[in-house]
Each structure stands twice: as C-alpha cells, then as structure tokens.
Design an enzyme around this catalytic site. Sequence first.
Site, short mmCIF file in Angstrom:
data_model
loop_
_atom_site.label_atom_id
_atom_site.label_comp_id
_atom_site.label_asym_id
_atom_site.label_seq_id
_atom_site.Cartn_x
_atom_site.Cartn_y
_atom_site.Cartn_z
N HIS A 128 4.23 -1.51 -0.95
CA HIS A 128 3.91 -0.17 -1.46
C HIS A 128 2.39 0.05 -1.40
O HIS A 128 1.61 -0.91 -1.30
CB HIS A 128 4.42 -0.04 -2.90
CG HIS A 128 4.45 1.35 -3.42
ND1 HIS A 128 5.03 2.40 -2.74
CD2 HIS A 128 3.95 1.90 -4.58
CE1 HIS A 128 4.92 3.50 -3.44
NE2 HIS A 128 4.25 3.23 -4.55
N ASP A 141 0.10 7.07 -8.67
CA ASP A 141 1.03 6.85 -7.56
C ASP A 141 1.58 8.19 -7.09
O ASP A 141 2.53 8.72 -7.67
CB ASP A 141 2.17 5.93 -7.99
CG ASP A 141 3.01 5.46 -6.80
OD1 ASP A 141 2.81 6.00 -5.70
OD2 ASP A 141 3.84 4.56 -6.99
N CYS A 154 4.96 5.76 1.78
CA CYS A 154 3.99 5.65 0.69
C CYS A 154 2.55 5.66 1.17
O CYS A 154 1.67 6.21 0.50
CB CYS A 154 4.27 4.40 -0.14
SG CYS A 154 4.18 2.86 0.80
#
Length: 658
Positions: A460, A476, A416
């Site tokens: 994350h 995201d 991520c």
Amino acid sequence: MKARRQAAMPWVMITLALAVIPQAASMPAQMIPLIILPIAWRWAAEYRGWGPVPLPLRIAVTGAAVLVLVVTYGSLFGRRAAVSLLTLMLALKLLETFRVRDARIVASLSLFLCGTQFLFSQGMTMLLYAAAVMVSALVALIYLQRQEAFVGVPRTSKTRHSLFSELGYSARLLLMAAPAALLLFLLFPRWSSPLWGVPETALDAKTGLSDSMSPGSIQELFMDDSPAFRADFANRIPEQTQMYWRGPVFWAFDGREWRSTFYSRNVPAEEKPPITPRSIRYTVQMEPTEQRWLFALDYPAILPRGTGLTMDYQLMSRRSVTRLKSYEMVSNPQFIDSPRLKTTHRAAALSLPDDFNPQTRELVNQWRMETPDDTEFISRVLAWFNQEEFSYTLNPPPLSRHTVDDFLFETRSGFCEHYASAFTVMMRMAGIPARVVTGYQGGWYNDFGNYVLVRQSDAHAWTEAWLPGAGWTRVDPTAAVAPSRVERGALDALSGRRHFLDYPWLRDFRNGFDLLQRRWNDWVIAFGLDQQSRLFRPFGMDRLTPSQLVGILTLGIAVLAAFMMPLILRMKVRTRSDPALRQWQRFRHKLERAGVGTEASMTPDEVLRRADARLGAQSEHARRITRLYLEARYGAGDPRLPALENAVRGFRPARQAR
C-alpha cells in the site's frame, strides 16, 4: 544395449528438466526457448538415432546463447544471471551428450542446479522439489551405471527392471540417507554468521517493495500472494484500519517517480519514541527481500540488533535481508513525529518539478484561496475524492507526461499509488509539507497460529502531511475512494477475480495453510546457533560447545552406520523375472506335486534325468519342455515363449508313488 541406453538417457533429461523448472519460471521469456530446445532436440535424437551436433555448430549456438543471456541480464554478475548461465550450459551440454561420462555429468550437475534454487526460496515446496530431482537423478545414475557395467557382456536373460522398482529403489536410498542428514542438520556445529556471503552488488531484488514508486509499481504486487512477513502480537492486536506497516518513505518527485533522498536514508532520527503503557508489542518474522528496510507499525520504539532508525522513522537494517529474519518490536502509535519541522525538511517536503501538472496547480490555487486552513483543505480534497467519480481499479489507463493532471481530470481510475501521489502533489502545491510512505496495510489473522499474515498483495501507499502541533500526520486518500481497502483488505476492495484461481475459499485455504510454512520457518529455516547449543537442555546440558556437538555427532553417525549397514547390504532392486525362467519354475513346481523332487541348484539336464526316472510315459513331454526352455532362455527367445507356455500349461503328470 540400445534398450539400456534408451532407459538411461530419458531419465537424465527428465532430471535436468525437473531441476530447471523453478529457474525457468523466473527467467525472462526470451531465455526459455534456449533451455527447452536443446532438451527437445536431445529427446528426438535419442529415439531417431541422430548423432551429436557438429562441433562448429555447437560453438556457434553456445556463443549466441551466451550473448542473449548477457544482453538480457546486462552482465554475468548477480545470482539470477549466474544460475541462468549454469542452466543454459547444462541444456546445451545435451547437444554432445552421447556417452555415459557426459550423461553422468549432466545428471550430477542437475543436482547442483537444484541446490542453487535454495538461494532464492526455502519454502516447504522446495523440499518436494528437491526430493523429486534427487529421486530422478538416482534413477538416471543407476541406469547409467548398469549400462556401463554390462558393456560387452552378451545378453543371457530378458530380466528387466521396472520403472516402479527403480523409483522404489531410489526412494529407499533417500530414506536411508535421511537419518544421517537429520543428524548433520541438528549437530554439525554452526557459526553465528554464514561462512560465505553474496556481495550486495550481486544481489537481485526479490519481489516486494522497491526504492521508488511510480504509477503501476505497487499495482504489480497486487498479483503476488507470497508472504511478506508475519507478526505475533504479545498483547492486543490493532484494528485492521490501524495496521499500517511502515516501509520506504519518499520525498523526491520528478513528475512521475517518487524516490527517497540521501538524507532520508542516512540521517538518523533525532529521538526514539518512548515506550508507554499503550505501546504495542509484537514479533515480526520477515521473508528475505534483499533490501535493507524492515517493517513496523508507527512508530518503532526499540531498535533490533543491527538496525537503525532514519529521520523519517523508517526501520533500516545495516545489511540486506537475504534470509529469514525475526525481530522483536514495540511501537508507539501516539508518538508525534517532528512537532517542529526544520527548514531543510520543509523545503524537501514542498519541492516539485517545474512545468508539470498545470491543471492541478490551477485547481489547488483556487481552493487554497477559499480554504486557507491546512486541516480544512485536507478534508476538502478527501471529500472531493469521495464524492467525484473516482474508482479504485487494478487496471487503470496509462498516464502521459502530466501524470497527476491525467489522473485527476481524465482517467480518474487508479490504484493506491495513484491516489497517494496525486494527493501529495496537491498538498505541496498548497504549501503543506507532504511525503509518500509505502509499506503494507492490514493483514490476515490466522486463528490456528494466532498471528497476522501480511502478503505482498497487501502492499500500500499513503501520504503523510505535516500539520502544526500534530507533526507528520498519516492521511490515506485511497480510503476516501475505497474505504473497504482499509477496512477489509485489498482483495475485498476490488470487484471480480484477479485470475481464474482467485476464489475467496481458495485464498482462505492458502492463508490457513500458511501455518505449516510458519512452523517450517520456526523449526527448520530459523534453526541456528542458539537453538543448536540448547538442543540437549532437557537432558541437563544447557549449552553445548562445538567440540561436544562434534563428539555427539560422531557417536550418532557410528550408531547409525552399525544399524543401517546390514539393511544396505540386503537391499536389492526388485526386477521383473525372466518369463522363460518363470515357466521353468512352474514346470518344476508341477514335478514337485507329482512326487519328483528337484532343487533350485539343479541344471535343466539334471532335472530332466530325474523326471525320466519317475514319469515313464510322460517323459517325452518333459523333454519337450526342457528343450523349449533352453531355446527360449539362451536362444532366440521370444518366438519360443508361446510354445513353452502352452507346453507347461498342458503338462499334468500323475502323482507318483514314493
């Protein structure tokens, strides 16, 4: 004496080894041999009859070991370095531990070393660890006491204490001390804050999010399944895709690493989000991080005691979180963050280092000319991530100086942080203010406890882009590549296991078992001044003063002492009886059945005279048994035992008339 010495010293080393286990597990690899080798040498010395290491060599080894420790940790300050020094000194102490006094010091300080581990963890498993160390230490100290007590006393018996009898005796001592420990835990007056503390400069950052982000930093947390925090929702639980737990926010980028700025950490928010009917109410129970940031869903609408809200709506504690922390929270997900962006904030959100990632800049310039609208440009970049051969992987290849270029055009594999970093850089190159937000995404719902468990592996990173009228908007990019990461969690987004024990059923069991840890936190770790003062509310005493608590504690200890003292006085260590004495008791039992009365207080000669008077022809057999018993019990011992056993087995006296 040799048998006693060999019984005591191995238990001293076992106690130290048990106490060292948690510290060794967190030590750098180069420190572990310095702990293991002295223990191994002392074990060999015990059974090979070696003497102490010469003093000059001990001094040289100690100096070299301390030097390695200082080089490893950088200094002797900090809890890990200090506890590692204690561990190292205890292990090296074994090189000269050949007297009862030294062995007793090692066993006692091993208990202190065990206590230091509670500075790093207060989980339920630590209770089992502490119990094992205490039982082992008690066995070692009992053996040492017995060894010292019988110095110079000739052996008159072959009676030995079995391992199980010693363990049982030590366990009984602990159990008898448990009620007093419980009374002290419940009733000893507590203060609203600890009597002592560790300076923040001496703290060692625990596993968790850090104050920076670079390729691989969040990926490392994916292997850590320890709990980060737990959340109890009062009304509705948000969808998994909406559970973004806000943590550190990064504005500054040097080409590889993202960091926060002084202003983002210290300038407070201009306004606090309002509480609306759609706001989300919940309670967070956060594990210690030794950092100042707290976690909340977007956007925190209340401030727990001792906290503040930064300009980028990061919830910060005034002090580092060094123990379990619970706080109430209300979040407003509809709040618009910065509908108007200040010039200074815009400049910070567009800043990029020069001469980095030329390929990415060329691509962004071309797309920006074709897509001038900010929203459409964001959609185009997300579509590119989704349609091209990008992969979400735990083991991406390393990146060179131009990290974004390498990622977008060469490796196309990342976690991520790779996607959040690359996407934020592309936004800034396009003139769209953007920043990186780190935290946690999702969580596991515990049906039995009705709470959401968030682990370190749920860490994350995502992007926030500023759009006119919408303010800072969450984007995201990882969800464009691996939607399952956001929909079902990080563990379900990757194919294959992280390690050989990473099975879904085992993860579910561990998550369910967390309910016990939650209860341990609620009832033990979080037990403080408020809970203590209301302890006797069911009995009509609303809030107890410290003096009242001391009075009740004194009374409780007195009652407990009156009840326990007779038990303590009757405690005996179960021993394996002397085999010669056991054969003599069988002989007396046969005499009793034959009508020859004996008493336990009678000497062997007295028993023999009574037997001679009643047995007649079998008196010679009785005299032989008596002679063999005296030789086995008070003479050489072992060589006479078989003869004594055979003689007693063959002794069958006829029943005498009374």
